[in-house]
Design a protein around this motif. Structure first.
Motif, PDB file in Angstrom:
ATOM      1  N   ALA A  19       5.068  -0.638   0.232  1.00 28.09           N
ATOM      2  CA  ALA A  19       3.855  -0.077   0.049  1.00 28.09           C
ATOM      3  C   ALA A  19       2.906  -1.319  -0.667  1.00 28.09           C
ATOM      4  O   ALA A  19       1.779  -1.052  -0.850  1.00 28.09           O
ATOM      5  CB  ALA A  19       4.156   0.822  -1.174  1.00 28.09           C
ATOM      6  N   SER A  20       3.634  -2.419  -0.883  1.00 28.78           N
ATOM      7  CA  SER A  20       2.776  -3.397  -1.581  1.00 28.78           C
ATOM      8  C   SER A  20       1.883  -4.060  -0.681  1.00 28.78           C
ATOM      9  O   SER A  20       0.817  -4.703  -0.945  1.00 28.78           O
ATOM     10  CB  SER A  20       3.814  -4.470  -2.074  1.00 28.78           C
ATOM     11  OG  SER A  20       4.197  -5.233  -1.039  1.00 28.78           O
ATOM     12  N   LEU A  26      -5.156  -8.810  -2.121  1.00 29.77           N
ATOM     13  CA  LEU A  26      -4.670  -9.743  -3.270  1.00 29.77           C
ATOM     14  C   LEU A  26      -3.524 -10.597  -2.493  1.00 29.77           C
ATOM     15  O   LEU A  26      -2.696  -9.920  -2.226  1.00 29.77           O
ATOM     16  CB  LEU A  26      -4.501  -9.228  -4.372  1.00 29.77           C
ATOM     17  CG  LEU A  26      -5.635  -8.356  -4.836  1.00 29.77           C
ATOM     18  CD1 LEU A  26      -5.247  -7.482  -6.106  1.00 29.77           C
ATOM     19  CD2 LEU A  26      -6.892  -9.300  -5.246  1.00 29.77           C
ATOM     20  N   PHE A  27      -3.528 -12.030  -2.708  1.00 23.85           N
ATOM     21  CA  PHE A  27      -2.143 -12.575  -2.183  1.00 23.85           C
ATOM     22  C   PHE A  27      -1.122 -12.441  -3.204  1.00 23.85           C
ATOM     23  O   PHE A  27      -0.094 -12.809  -2.817  1.00 23.85           O
ATOM     24  CB  PHE A  27      -2.530 -14.081  -2.080  1.00 23.85           C
ATOM     25  CG  PHE A  27      -3.518 -14.346  -0.806  1.00 23.85           C
ATOM     26  CD1 PHE A  27      -2.733 -14.318   0.350  1.00 23.85           C
ATOM     27  CD2 PHE A  27      -4.944 -14.871  -0.812  1.00 23.85           C
ATOM     28  CE1 PHE A  27      -3.749 -14.552   1.580  1.00 23.85           C
ATOM     29  CE2 PHE A  27      -5.466 -14.994   0.235  1.00 23.85           C
ATOM     30  CZ  PHE A  27      -4.998 -15.063   1.553  1.00 23.85           C
ATOM     31  N   VAL A  28      -1.311 -11.741  -4.276  1.00 23.31           N
ATOM     32  CA  VAL A  28      -0.155 -11.567  -5.376  1.00 23.31           C
ATOM     33  C   VAL A  28       0.689 -10.392  -4.743  1.00 23.31           C
ATOM     34  O   VAL A  28       1.638 -10.365  -5.435  1.00 23.31           O
ATOM     35  CB  VAL A  28      -0.699 -11.562  -6.743  1.00 23.31           C
ATOM     36  CG1 VAL A  28      -1.292 -12.751  -7.443  1.00 23.31           C
ATOM     37  CG2 VAL A  28      -1.820 -10.434  -6.728  1.00 23.31           C
ATOM     38  N   SER A  29       0.033  -9.705  -3.838  1.00 27.39           N
ATOM     39  CA  SER A  29       1.015  -8.430  -3.405  1.00 27.39           C
ATOM     40  C   SER A  29       2.191  -8.726  -2.932  1.00 27.39           C
ATOM     41  O   SER A  29       3.131  -8.139  -2.672  1.00 27.39           O
ATOM     42  CB  SER A  29       0.128  -7.802  -2.246  1.00 27.39           C
ATOM     43  OG  SER A  29      -0.040  -8.455  -1.128  1.00 27.39           O
ATOM     44  N   PRO A  33       7.573  -7.541  -3.217  1.00 29.43           N
ATOM     45  CA  PRO A  33       8.603  -7.697  -2.567  1.00 29.43           C
ATOM     46  C   PRO A  33       9.473  -8.893  -2.697  1.00 29.43           C
ATOM     47  O   PRO A  33      10.815  -8.929  -2.763  1.00 29.43           O
ATOM     48  CB  PRO A  33       8.343  -7.604  -1.202  1.00 29.43           C
ATOM     49  CG  PRO A  33       7.000  -7.797  -0.990  1.00 29.43           C
ATOM     50  CD  PRO A  33       6.150  -7.831  -2.406  1.00 29.43           C
ATOM     51  N   ILE A  34       8.891  -9.972  -3.062  1.00 33.68           N
ATOM     52  CA  ILE A  34       9.586 -11.291  -3.512  1.00 33.68           C
ATOM     53  C   ILE A  34      10.309 -10.947  -4.905  1.00 33.68           C
ATOM     54  O   ILE A  34      11.475 -11.381  -4.893  1.00 33.68           O
ATOM     55  CB  ILE A  34       8.987 -12.526  -3.510  1.00 33.68           C
ATOM     56  CG1 ILE A  34       8.269 -12.958  -2.292  1.00 33.68           C
ATOM     57  CG2 ILE A  34       9.551 -13.617  -4.264  1.00 33.68           C
ATOM     58  CD1 ILE A  34       7.008 -14.010  -2.297  1.00 33.68           C
ATOM     59  N   GLY A  35       9.699 -10.286  -5.790  1.00 36.25           N
ATOM     60  CA  GLY A  35      10.194 -10.137  -7.136  1.00 36.25           C
ATOM     61  C   GLY A  35      11.635  -9.095  -6.951  1.00 36.25           C
ATOM     62  O   GLY A  35      12.500  -9.295  -7.500  1.00 36.25           O
TER      63      GLY A  35
END
Length: 117
Positions: A19-20, A26-29, A33-35
């Motif tokens: 869902a991200s 936003l490139f922080v999305s 999933p990385i986190g």
């Protein structure tokens, strides 16, 4: 056998990974999933997070190509390829979320993507 709370946690983290993409302006999305990939110990959640990261990269790549082609053709190809990209972007993400909620024992695999990770 997994407990209900672990299964719910697995479903939730897998669905959040996919869902991200909805905040992909936003490139922080991609950090979501990385986190989840770095923190989770569940192999299904890790696989879903990895697939979501790859999908982020593919959506950005295809979007850049469509934007470039649209610029070159003065927007003509943007009218054709834009809706296709939109359906690809949103449709596959919704499909992945539904798959994670309904079939939590198998990681979702997006079709038609390059798997970098």
């Amino acid at each position: 056998m997994q407990t209900d709370s672990n299964l719910d946690k697995q479903k939730l983290l897998s669905a959040i990974s996919h869902a991200s993409i909805f905040i992909s302006a936003l490139f922080v999305s991609i950090g979501i999933p990385i986190g989840i990939f770095l923190v989770s110990e569940d192999p299904i959640v890790k696989e879903n997070a990895k697939e979501a990261i790859n999908f982020h990269l593919n959506v950005w790549l295809y979007g850049s190509i469509i934007a470039f082609l649209s610029f070159i053709t003065l927007g003509l190809l943007g009218f054709i390829l834009g809706p296709i990209w939109f359906v690809y972007h949103w449709g596959f993400s919704i499909w992945a979320i539904i798959h994670c909620i309904n079939n939590s024992n198998q990681a979702f695999r997006y079709p038609f993507i390059f798997r970098v990770i």
